[in-house]
Scaffold this active site. Structure first.
Site, short mmCIF file in Angstrom:
data_model
loop_
_atom_site.label_atom_id
_atom_site.label_comp_id
_atom_site.label_asym_id
_atom_site.label_seq_id
_atom_site.Cartn_x
_atom_site.Cartn_y
_atom_site.Cartn_z
N SER A 62 -3.75 4.65 -6.38
CA SER A 62 -4.78 4.00 -5.58
C SER A 62 -6.17 4.31 -6.12
O SER A 62 -6.40 5.37 -6.69
CB SER A 62 -4.70 4.45 -4.12
OG SER A 62 -5.78 3.90 -3.40
N LYS A 106 2.66 5.21 -1.04
CA LYS A 106 1.59 4.27 -1.42
C LYS A 106 1.59 3.05 -0.49
O LYS A 106 0.54 2.53 -0.12
CB LYS A 106 1.75 3.83 -2.89
CG LYS A 106 0.76 2.75 -3.32
CD LYS A 106 -0.66 3.23 -3.22
CE LYS A 106 -1.80 2.34 -3.56
NZ LYS A 106 -1.80 0.95 -3.62
N HIS A 137 -0.03 4.12 2.57
CA HIS A 137 -1.47 4.18 2.26
C HIS A 137 -2.09 2.78 2.43
O HIS A 137 -3.13 2.61 3.05
CB HIS A 137 -1.67 4.68 0.81
CG HIS A 137 -3.05 4.48 0.26
ND1 HIS A 137 -3.52 3.23 -0.14
CD2 HIS A 137 -4.08 5.35 0.05
CE1 HIS A 137 -4.77 3.35 -0.56
NE2 HIS A 137 -5.13 4.63 -0.46
N ASN A 138 -1.41 1.79 1.88
CA ASN A 138 -1.96 0.43 1.96
C ASN A 138 -1.93 -0.11 3.38
O ASN A 138 -2.81 -0.88 3.77
CB ASN A 138 -1.21 -0.50 1.01
CG ASN A 138 -1.72 -0.36 -0.41
OD1 ASN A 138 -2.21 0.71 -0.78
ND2 ASN A 138 -1.61 -1.40 -1.19
N GLU A 172 -4.87 1.28 4.80
CA GLU A 172 -5.98 0.53 4.16
C GLU A 172 -6.21 -0.81 4.88
O GLU A 172 -7.33 -1.16 5.24
CB GLU A 172 -5.62 0.31 2.69
CG GLU A 172 -6.54 -0.58 1.90
CD GLU A 172 -5.99 -0.81 0.47
OE1 GLU A 172 -5.73 0.18 -0.24
OE2 GLU A 172 -5.81 -1.98 0.09
C1 6PG Z 1 -5.42 0.64 -3.94
C2 6PG Z 1 -5.24 -0.75 -3.42
C3 6PG Z 1 -4.66 -1.64 -4.47
C4 6PG Z 1 -4.86 -3.12 -4.18
C5 6PG Z 1 -4.19 -3.59 -2.94
C6 6PG Z 1 -4.62 -4.98 -2.59
O1 6PG Z 1 -4.93 1.54 -3.29
O2 6PG Z 1 -6.06 0.80 -4.97
O3 6PG Z 1 -4.38 -0.72 -2.34
O4 6PG Z 1 -3.35 -1.26 -4.66
O5 6PG Z 1 -6.21 -3.39 -4.07
O6 6PG Z 1 -2.83 -3.58 -3.15
O7 6PG Z 1 -3.70 -5.42 -1.72
P1 6PG Z 1 -3.82 -6.79 -1.00
O8 6PG Z 1 -4.08 -7.82 -2.06
O9 6PG Z 1 -2.49 -6.94 -0.37
O10 6PG Z 1 -4.95 -6.67 -0.06
#
Ligand code: 6PG
Length: 631
Positions: free
Chosen positions: A300, A355, A358-359, A362
């Site tokens: 990430s 991860k 994490h997302n 996010e």
């Molecule tokens: C990270 C982000 C990266 C990416 C997302 C975007 O941790 O650096 O999560 O992996 O920007 O996967 O995801 P979406 O396109 O689904 O918003």
């Protein structure tokens, strides 16, 4: 490396074309074709009888060799050994293409004669050398090498000159030169790690990406660039360590199929992409059958993280992890104690699982900030004023990467216009939020904010329907009155609930999968480098050592109590004014539900029993019963 070239080792019989061809093939991994193997019996018999071949005899042979290399060039580079004595012979091989590079192995007659005489079991007699030398038209534009040098030296010279390779092999390989792959390569190099890079060739879309990349930066001058699998793999030190930064799905599948044919026992593949964790587990299993290690490593931090230090979540076989740990640690962000924000997460696909969570966090935090923006906008603030408001929250331990990102976005102007006002209001997603939502619902873990953040994105994508519905159901036009302190507290409250749900999800899965996830350690590697790094994450590291359920810990309990009323107040205002705040609303609803000792699920159980005889558990009883409701 130049794409698809054929190295033609030429010269009279006895100069060592086969020996050099085989050694070059071994060093470069390129396929080798020996012209001798393609002579018709009639030609062999003639030569064995000491009769020199005529041009006529040679033509069919040269045409066949031309076809062989033309076919090989479709797949990548190749090596051919062929006397190609005359200019006309070379012209047949070239067939007007510019893909052939002739290497002329030159030697004096005595030395070649000696070698021919020492050669056993070959049909070509030394007596024919004179006629070969007579026929020879030394090439003008070939790379000429004296055969007085050792085969190793000759191979090295060819590798350097034509394959643009130093024979010193790279420590690691990186495949996939999108934005992230390019940034990671630079990060590795800055940390003194030699890298070979690979990118596919895709006509009209991805042409010469690897070559152009290494030529674009001085830092990359010694980096070898490839677009064929074999040369790329052979450019690496053993055990080979290859880091993949490729889009999940078909593209990754194709690369893995090719690598499976080229890698050897003990080699390590590290998938740095966003991959569904179950897929990672399948790959670990399949590659293990071949003795090849597969590490799934969530990463990430976006482009900046990849370039300057990311948060990395690797999992798989521990021994294999140890082989790549120094490389991962070197490109990782450093926490406040200067420790790498990369740690061994556990067995199987746990790294990609972490991860994915994490997302999920996010997604929820991004949506939360969007809701704060929406409310502040409805309260009459312009983007710059909202940015200023968010900036002022930093002093209250609410600083975070996403907060700063949002502040920068809201401060961005094009002339007198805010850029944010020009961006289409339908969001997209690449898949991690959907995987997270599917996963949590399948496992019956109500991390509702993650799911709702995804649904909010999905609702936004129905732009036409929204426009049509707003006409039917007009919205109030009044400007809201919002207490800024309440908005900040609602933000903080929701943030705490998001994190509670995220770590709860990790804890449940850890138990169910016997992963023994170390939650404080996961929080630690999320304190820097990643998208969800924040002041709050720092405070969670010690809290998670005490309890996976953070809202049960005294310090958080206190803050939840302090902020919940403000969250409720803000959500009421939003509801009254028809402003969608799914995350904030759900945070308060979820909190109310999860902190209610006696819920209304007794009614659900009774209903289920009523129409389906699904039974219920009577308070105080140990066995369930069915009640004859209407009898
Ligand atoms: C990270 C982000 C990266 C990416 C997302 C975007 O941790 O650096 O999560 O992996 O920007 O996967 O995801 P979406 O396109 O689904 O918003």
């Amino acid at each position: 490396m130049q794409k698809n070239i054929a190295i033609v080792l030429m010269g009279v019989a006895g100069v060592g074309k086969t020996t050099i061809g085989l050694a070059l093939s071994k060093a470069s991994g390129l396929p080798f074709f020996d012209g001798d193997d393609y002579h018709a019996d009639a030609n062999r018999d003639k030569m064995a009888a000491g009769i020199a071949l005529s041009d006529e005899d040679r033509t069919a042979w040269l045409l066949e060799l031309q076809a062989v290399i033309e076919k090989a060039l479709v797949k990548g580079n190749c090596i051919l050994a062929c006397s190609a004595l005359k200019k006309a012979h070379r012209a047949i091989l070239e067939n007007n293409s510019k893909s052939l590079h002739f290497v002329y192995l030159e030697g004096n007659k005595n030395l070649i004669e000696q070698r021919l005489e020492g050669r056993k079991g070959h049909y070509f007699p030394a007596s024919l050398l004179a006629s070969q030398l007579e026929t020879l038209e030394p090439p003008e534009n070939a790379f000429t090498i004296s055969i007085t040098q050792s085969p190793t030296a000759i191979v090295e010279m060819i590798m350097k000159k034509l394959l643009n390779q130093n024979t010193s092999k790279a420590a690691i390989g990186l495949m996939g030169l999108g934005v992230m792959g390019k940034a990671l390569t630079q990060n590795f190099l800055r940390n003194g790690i030699t890298v070979s890079v690979y990118n596919r060739e895709l006509k009209g879309a991805e042409e010469s990406v690897a070559k152009n990349f290494v030529e674009s930066l001085a830092q990359l001058k010694d980096t070898q660039a490839f677009s064929d699998y074999s040369s790329f793999v052979h450019s690496l030190q053993s055990p080979k360590k290859i880091f993949l930064m490729i889009e999940a799905g078909e593209a990754t599948e194709k690369v893995l199929d090719e690598l499976a044919l080229l890698l050897e026992k003990g080699d390590v593949l590290v998938d740095l992409g966003n991959t569904y964790y179950k897929e990672t587990e399948t790959r670990i299993h399949n590659f293990a059958k071949k003795g090849i290690h597969f590490i799934g490593a969530g990463i990430s931090g976006g482009e900046q993280g990849a370039l300057n230090g990311a948060s990395i979540m690797p999992s798989g076989n521990k021994e294999a992890y140890e082989l790549v740990a120094p490389y991962l640690n070197s490109i990782a962000a450093k926490d406040k104690h200067n420790q790498a924000c990369s740690t061994y997460i556990g067995e199987g696909g746990s790294g990609h699982f972490v991860k994915m969570v994490h997302n999920g966090i996010e997604y929820a935090q991004m949506q939360l900030l969007a809701e704060v923006y929406g409310l502040a906008r409805a309260a009459g603030k312009n983007p710059t004023e909202i940015a200023n408001m968010l900036s002022s929250w930093k002093a209250d331990k609410l600083d975070s990467f996403l907060l700063n990102t949002t502040i920068s976005i809201l401060n961005t102007k094009e002339g007198s216009d805010w850029l944010i006002d020009k961006i289409h209001d339908a969001s997209q997603s690449k898949g991690t939020g959907t995987w997270a939502t599917n996963t949590l619902t399948n496992a019956a873990i109500p991390a509702t904010l993650i799911a709702n953040a995804l649904f909010a994105r999905q609702i936004s994508s129905y732009k036409n329907l929204r426009v049509q519905l707003e006409k039917n159901y007009p919205r109030p036009k009044n400007t809201l009155t919002i207490n800024e302190a309440s908005l900040k507290n609602a933000y903080y409250f929701t943030k705490m609930i998001i994190h509670f749900q995220g770590f709860w999800l990790l804890e449940e899965f850890s138990r169910n999968n016997h992963w023994s996830l170390n939650l404080p350690e996961i929080a630690r590697i999320w304190t820097k480098g990643c998208i969800i790094q924040s002041d709050f994450m720092e405070t969670l590291v010690p809290i998670l050592k005490l309890n996976a359920h953070i809202i049960l810990e005294a310090s958080i309990t206190e803050q939840i109590k302090q902020t919940a009323p403000a969250a409720t107040e803000i959500v009421i205002t939003a509801l009254e004014n028809k402003i969608a705040t799914p995350i904030m609303s759900d945070a308060i609803q979820f909190f109310n539900a999860i902190s209610t000792a006696y819920s209304t699920a007794n009614v659900i159980q009774a209903q289920r029993d009523f129409f389906g005889a699904h039974t219920f558990l009577r308070i105080g009883a140990t066995a369930t019963e069915h009640y004859a409701w209407e009898s």
